[in-house]
Design a protein around this motif. Structure first.
Motif, mmCIF file in Angstrom:
data_model
loop_
_atom_site.group_PDB
_atom_site.id
_atom_site.type_symbol
_atom_site.label_atom_id
_atom_site.label_comp_id
_atom_site.label_asym_id
_atom_site.label_seq_id
_atom_site.Cartn_x
_atom_site.Cartn_y
_atom_site.Cartn_z
ATOM 1 N N ASP A 69 -13.768 -8.039 62.027
ATOM 2 C CA ASP A 69 -14.682 -7.709 63.410
ATOM 3 C C ASP A 69 -15.207 -6.573 63.496
ATOM 4 O O ASP A 69 -16.017 -5.982 64.248
ATOM 5 C CB ASP A 69 -13.021 -7.548 64.232
ATOM 6 C CG ASP A 69 -12.438 -8.543 64.649
ATOM 7 O OD1 ASP A 69 -13.001 -9.503 65.002
ATOM 8 O OD2 ASP A 69 -11.147 -8.821 64.499
ATOM 9 N N ALA A 70 -14.923 -5.415 62.433
ATOM 10 C CA ALA A 70 -15.585 -4.439 62.368
ATOM 11 C C ALA A 70 -15.617 -4.025 60.737
ATOM 12 O O ALA A 70 -14.784 -4.189 60.125
ATOM 13 C CB ALA A 70 -15.064 -3.213 63.119
ATOM 14 N N VAL A 93 -25.940 -3.583 55.206
ATOM 15 C CA VAL A 93 -26.795 -4.041 56.339
ATOM 16 C C VAL A 93 -26.827 -5.597 56.002
ATOM 17 O O VAL A 93 -26.584 -6.380 56.983
ATOM 18 C CB VAL A 93 -27.852 -3.317 56.625
ATOM 19 C CG1 VAL A 93 -28.772 -4.195 57.459
ATOM 20 C CG2 VAL A 93 -27.753 -2.028 56.972
ATOM 21 N N SER A 94 -27.335 -5.893 54.887
ATOM 22 C CA SER A 94 -27.654 -7.376 54.569
ATOM 23 C C SER A 94 -26.621 -8.246 54.706
ATOM 24 O O SER A 94 -26.551 -9.303 55.049
ATOM 25 C CB SER A 94 -28.161 -7.469 53.045
ATOM 26 O OG SER A 94 -28.689 -8.857 52.847
ATOM 27 N N GLY A 100 -22.392 -12.047 60.266
ATOM 28 C CA GLY A 100 -22.587 -12.076 61.600
ATOM 29 C C GLY A 100 -21.643 -10.882 62.143
ATOM 30 O O GLY A 100 -21.003 -11.155 63.270
ATOM 31 N N VAL A 101 -21.569 -9.977 61.379
ATOM 32 C CA VAL A 101 -20.676 -8.799 61.837
ATOM 33 C C VAL A 101 -21.425 -7.809 62.347
ATOM 34 O O VAL A 101 -22.332 -7.416 61.632
ATOM 35 C CB VAL A 101 -19.579 -8.577 60.686
ATOM 36 C CG1 VAL A 101 -18.670 -7.266 61.221
ATOM 37 C CG2 VAL A 101 -18.766 -9.390 60.180
ATOM 38 N N LYS A 102 -21.095 -7.384 63.303
ATOM 39 C CA LYS A 102 -22.104 -6.331 64.357
ATOM 40 C C LYS A 102 -21.556 -4.840 64.149
ATOM 41 O O LYS A 102 -22.492 -4.035 63.879
ATOM 42 C CB LYS A 102 -22.224 -6.852 65.637
ATOM 43 C CG LYS A 102 -23.154 -7.993 65.903
ATOM 44 C CD LYS A 102 -24.578 -7.558 65.430
ATOM 45 C CE LYS A 102 -25.637 -8.920 65.697
ATOM 46 N NZ LYS A 102 -26.873 -8.513 65.167
ATOM 47 N N GLU A 148 -24.457 -2.815 65.414
ATOM 48 C CA GLU A 148 -23.763 -1.791 66.669
ATOM 49 C C GLU A 148 -23.168 -0.790 65.819
ATOM 50 O O GLU A 148 -21.921 -0.661 65.585
ATOM 51 C CB GLU A 148 -22.966 -2.429 67.398
ATOM 52 C CG GLU A 148 -23.632 -3.767 68.227
ATOM 53 C CD GLU A 148 -22.551 -4.576 69.069
ATOM 54 O OE1 GLU A 148 -21.291 -4.424 68.972
ATOM 55 O OE2 GLU A 148 -23.018 -5.294 69.965
ATOM 56 N N TYR A 149 -23.886 0.254 65.198
ATOM 57 C CA TYR A 149 -23.421 1.231 64.387
ATOM 58 C C TYR A 149 -23.034 2.425 64.930
ATOM 59 O O TYR A 149 -23.381 2.870 66.131
ATOM 60 C CB TYR A 149 -24.522 1.693 63.255
ATOM 61 C CG TYR A 149 -25.910 1.939 63.661
ATOM 62 C CD1 TYR A 149 -25.785 3.666 64.084
ATOM 63 C CD2 TYR A 149 -26.909 1.380 64.118
ATOM 64 C CE1 TYR A 149 -26.872 4.055 64.835
ATOM 65 C CE2 TYR A 149 -28.194 1.843 64.745
ATOM 66 C CZ TYR A 149 -28.179 3.097 64.998
ATOM 67 O OH TYR A 149 -29.360 3.723 65.504
ATOM 68 N N THR A 150 -22.409 3.353 64.403
ATOM 69 C CA THR A 150 -22.102 4.868 64.886
ATOM 70 C C THR A 150 -22.095 5.513 63.411
ATOM 71 O O THR A 150 -21.247 4.844 62.516
ATOM 72 C CB THR A 150 -20.528 5.183 65.638
ATOM 73 O OG1 THR A 150 -20.479 4.217 66.501
ATOM 74 C CG2 THR A 150 -20.577 6.467 65.906
#
Length: 228
Positions: A69-70, A93-94, A100-102, A148-150
């Motif tokens: 999920d993360a 990233v790749s 399909g994980v954001k 959807e990064y931090t």
């Protein structure tokens, strides 16, 4: 909730792992290069799966990420090999795109955006040199993605048993000189458990009241230093 931790042997990561395992509904996949630094309490936990591999290899990272999920990336290129962080970012990233994980939490460093002012900023840039250049390039890889990064940019790290920090956004000047690893781990866990917060953001973390020309450990000759 399924969370993959890349660089799970890291000192911040090991604190975060203990915090996450206090939640019975969380499953951790711990991606490491070597398995000799994880404690028995983690290795023997039914909610933990350990995967070994090279963080610069998408082929190694992908199986650890699939189904998550993360992802929390606590990866590090050493002082003499800081350029390794760039292929690590690209592989992360790749692999996340293919899986399909954001959601991604990425640990970086203070100073990658020239955001540290004054004498402390000049000292920090002088001491870290190419380390900052390479960590900035890695952060650029993350920011150019559609994840959807931090990105978390901690101050110089201490082993103090405290959670005491303030945050700054990208574009704001850094304030303090240091922060505890436990504080960084606490923020990582908060963001993992609240995945809608600080999306596509780069945040600085420091301990309030630690402004100055150097971190306090430089004055006390302690062993605290900048390291994941």
């Amino acid at each position: 909730m399924k969370i993959t931790i890349l660089g799970a042997n890291g000192r911040i990561a090991r604190i975060a792992e203990q915090m996450l395992l206090e939640h019975d509904d969380i499953e951790l996949t711990l991606f490491i290069h070597r398995d000799n630094e994880l404690g028995a309490a983690v290795l023997d936990n039914d909610h933990v799966t350990v995967v070994t591999g090279d963080a610069k290899s998408e082929a190694d990272v992908l199986p650890a990420i699939e189904g998550a999920d993360a992802v929390y990336a606590n990866l590090a290129g050493g002082r003499d090999s800081s350029e390794d962080i760039i292929p690590m970012a690209k592989a992360t990233v790749s692999a996340m795109d293919k899986a399909g994980v954001k959601r991604l939490i990425w640990i970086s460093s203070l100073g990658i955006h020239g955001e540290v002012p004054g004498e402390f900023g000049a000292w920090n840039a002088r001491i870290l040199g190419d380390y900052l250049t390479n960590y900035r390039k890695a952060a650029d890889v993350i920011e150019a993605s559609d994840l959807e990064y931090t990105i978390i940019r901690p101050a110089w790290l201490t082993d103090k048993d405290e959670v005491d920090f303030e945050t700054t956004e990208k574009g704001e000047l850094f304030r303090g000189t240091e922060v505890s690893r436990k504080s960084v781990a606490s923020e990582v866990v908060t963001l993992l458990l609240n995945p809608g917060e600080e999306l596509r953001a780069s945040i600085g973390l420091d301990k309030p009241g630690t402004e100055g020309d150097r971190p306090s450990w430089m004055l006390s000759n302690s062993t605290e230093h900048l390291s994941e």
